[in-house]
Design an enzyme around this catalytic site. Structure first.
Site, PDB file in Angstrom:
ATOM      1  N   HIS A   7     -14.586  -6.099 -24.133  1.00 44.17           N
ATOM      2  CA  HIS A   7     -13.161  -5.817 -24.082  1.00 44.17           C
ATOM      3  C   HIS A   7     -12.893  -4.418 -23.551  1.00 44.17           C
ATOM      4  O   HIS A   7     -13.799  -3.586 -23.503  1.00 44.17           O
ATOM      5  CB  HIS A   7     -12.505  -5.978 -25.461  1.00 44.17           C
ATOM      6  N   HIS A  78      -8.102   2.477 -13.912  1.00 47.76           N
ATOM      7  CA  HIS A  78      -7.085   1.426 -13.825  1.00 47.76           C
ATOM      8  C   HIS A  78      -7.641   0.082 -14.265  1.00 47.76           C
ATOM      9  O   HIS A  78      -8.847  -0.111 -14.330  1.00 47.76           O
ATOM     10  CB  HIS A  78      -6.503   1.319 -12.407  1.00 47.76           C
ATOM     11  N   GLU A 128      -3.543  -2.383 -11.224  1.00 49.65           N
ATOM     12  CA  GLU A 128      -3.652  -2.853  -9.847  1.00 49.65           C
ATOM     13  C   GLU A 128      -3.519  -4.362  -9.834  1.00 49.65           C
ATOM     14  O   GLU A 128      -4.057  -5.042 -10.711  1.00 49.65           O
ATOM     15  CB  GLU A 128      -5.032  -2.440  -9.290  1.00 49.65           C
TER      16      GLU A 128
HETATM   17 CO    CO Z   1      -9.518  -1.498  -8.305  1.00 47.75          CO
END
Ligand code: CO
Length: 137
Positions: A7, A78, A128
């Site tokens: 996770h 990200h 993203e």
């Molecule tokens: Co990426």
């Protein structure tokens, strides 16, 4: 031996708003929540299909990753969600008030089309969206 990414944990001020985002906005499968009393922590879990770890480094010492490292040092950068219709998702999420970095998806790794949601409109997390090139899983 590492066998899987179990996770990724994201710190949020409270669960309800964040659960609404990941369940309602991103459509992930919600597996429920659990209080870990010993850690004085409330948790919520979502399932995602098998994933990848991407390392991102500055190219020729410049660009967005160079600025990021200068400001914040290394670390989690990200999350990337795969989509099968990036244009529709951009329209849908823009309607919900998400701000994107750039107007349209641009070329990413492996020939994918990618776009980033500004962390300011996403609880401080850079997200993203990526639509793989035809024929790439
Ligand atoms: Co990426």
């Amino acid at each position: 031996m590492i066998t899987a990414l179990d996770h990724i944990a994201i710190a949020v001020p409270e669960l309800e708003t964040a659960v609404a985002r990941f369940l309602g906005d991103f459509g992930l499968q919600y597996d429920g929540d659990e209080v870990v009393e010993a850690e004085k922590t409330a948790t919520a879990f979502f399932s995602v299909p098998a994933t990848h770890i991407e390392l991102v480094a500055p190219l020729e010492g410049t660009g967005p990753i160079a600025s990021y490292l200068e400001k914040r040092g290394g670390g989690l950068h990200h999350l990337c969600f795969r989509t099968d219709d990036i244009d529709a998702d951009v329209v849908r999420l823009r309607d919900k008030g998400y701000q994107f970095i750039g107007d349209n998806p641009s070329p990413g790794a492996h020939g994918a089309r990618v776009i980033f949601i500004h962390p300011k409109s996403c609880g401080g997390v850079l997200i993203e969206l990526s639509q793989p090139a035809e024929g790439v899983a």
